[in-house]
Design a protein around this motif. Sequence first.
Motif, PDB file in Angstrom:
ATOM      1  N   ASP A 281       0.432  -1.100  -0.223  1.00 35.65           N
ATOM      2  CA  ASP A 281      -0.514  -0.191   0.153  1.00 35.65           C
ATOM      3  C   ASP A 281       0.559   1.071   0.168  1.00 35.65           C
TER       4      ASP A 281
ATOM      5  N   ARG B 272       0.142   4.336  -0.933  1.00 33.05           N
ATOM      6  CA  ARG B 272      -0.367   5.668  -0.259  1.00 33.05           C
ATOM      7  C   ARG B 272      -0.147   5.743   1.665  1.00 33.05           C
TER       8      ARG B 272
ATOM      9  N   ALA C 299      -1.907  -2.587  -2.570  1.00 31.72           N
ATOM     10  CA  ALA C 299      -3.261  -2.181  -3.413  1.00 31.72           C
ATOM     11  C   ALA C 299      -2.708  -2.180  -4.594  1.00 31.72           C
ATOM     12  N   ASP C 300      -4.513  -1.894  -6.260  1.00 28.20           N
ATOM     13  CA  ASP C 300      -4.495  -1.410  -7.539  1.00 28.20           C
ATOM     14  C   ASP C 300      -4.901  -0.189  -7.431  1.00 28.20           C
ATOM     15  N   GLU C 301      -3.064   0.367  -7.889  1.00 26.17           N
ATOM     16  CA  GLU C 301      -4.486   1.984  -7.760  1.00 26.17           C
ATOM     17  C   GLU C 301      -3.353   2.692  -9.067  1.00 26.17           C
ATOM     18  N   THR C 302      -3.709   2.987  -9.210  1.00 30.16           N
ATOM     19  CA  THR C 302      -2.844   4.336 -10.116  1.00 30.16           C
ATOM     20  C   THR C 302      -1.417   4.692  -9.341  1.00 30.16           C
ATOM     21  N   GLU C 303      -0.262   4.942  -9.536  1.00 39.12           N
ATOM     22  CA  GLU C 303       0.769   5.127  -9.132  1.00 39.12           C
ATOM     23  C   GLU C 303       0.889   6.849  -8.717  1.00 39.12           C
ATOM     24  N   ASP C 304       0.707   7.213  -8.809  1.00 37.57           N
ATOM     25  CA  ASP C 304       0.197   8.953  -8.732  1.00 37.57           C
ATOM     26  C   ASP C 304       0.510   9.387  -7.565  1.00 37.57           C
TER      27      ASP C 304
ATOM     28  N   PHE D 178      -0.247  11.013  -3.865  1.00 31.14           N
ATOM     29  CA  PHE D 178      -0.636  10.234  -2.391  1.00 31.14           C
ATOM     30  C   PHE D 178      -0.050  11.394  -1.647  1.00 31.14           C
TER      31      PHE D 178
ATOM     32  N   ASP E 199      -3.351  12.903  -0.270  1.00 31.41           N
ATOM     33  CA  ASP E 199      -3.916  12.672   0.692  1.00 31.41           C
ATOM     34  C   ASP E 199      -3.152  12.536   1.719  1.00 31.41           C
TER      35      ASP E 199
END
Length: 303
Positions: free
Chosen positions: A145, A147, A209-214, A218, A221
Amino acid sequence: MSNPDRPGPGHHHPHDSAHPDWEVLGPHLERGAELYTPLYEQVADWLREPATGAPGPGSGGVRRVLDIGSGPGVVSCLLARAFPDAEVVAVDATEALLERARDRAVRLGLGDRVHTHPAELPDGLDALGGADLIWSSKALHHIGDQRAAVAALAGHLRPGGLLAIAEGGLAPRFLPRDLGIGRPGLQSRLDAAGEEWFTEMRAALPDAADETEDWPAFLADAGLRTPRTRSFLLDLPAPLSAGARAYVVANLTQARDMYGDRFDEDDLATLARLTDPEDAAGITRRPDAFFLSAQTVHTARAQ
């Protein structure tokens, strides 16, 4: 992708094998970080610029720096020189690498300001305390994870402190498109195999976590502000030094060992020739080998 002490093919480092041999890998990681030192000196200068909001080196504003995923401490020592009023804490899960960091700091006359802290990421960070600058390079992508990992680091920033994360960029290039041996385009196939391996590595991590690596997202957030992103170039033209050649050979050998099953027989034969120190077409002897890489750094500041 790894810490600056740990660049490898596609910036993926050899830390990921199940039973790493640190007697072999420690020196390799240290040599790689030394190769990248001109790039990270540029980064350090940028982190000190008034435009980033960071205090200058003489202001005494940066009193404590954490290097998260420090490896053998090459960049930890570089940061100690860049911020001469700061204590720098090299944080890594591998004691053998922290020992190299301590030895390096003493050798460079920085033993009074560069300290080490063994910790797994991100769960072992609670005892670290606060910092004015937190640096992490190619370490967070080894956490499922990402993020949450950024948020955990942000929680250790002192008011106004800066979090700097080196993730992304461009994989190293060191080969002409047509090598004169084998099928042209080997570099691109190496990159593709490395990306496939990296995707599988990430998917297998706990809590992946399968999410956009932005990364800027992060940072936002995590409650940080004034985000900035910049990429830095390492350009070592041909002919390479003996040390740079040895590092490229080690990376090609590592790629063959880690994901050689993804290559056909022709490419495996080409890799064997490229890593043969006696072959005139190999990296050790050929005049056209170079090293070109870019590293992206994302920063943001605590309130």
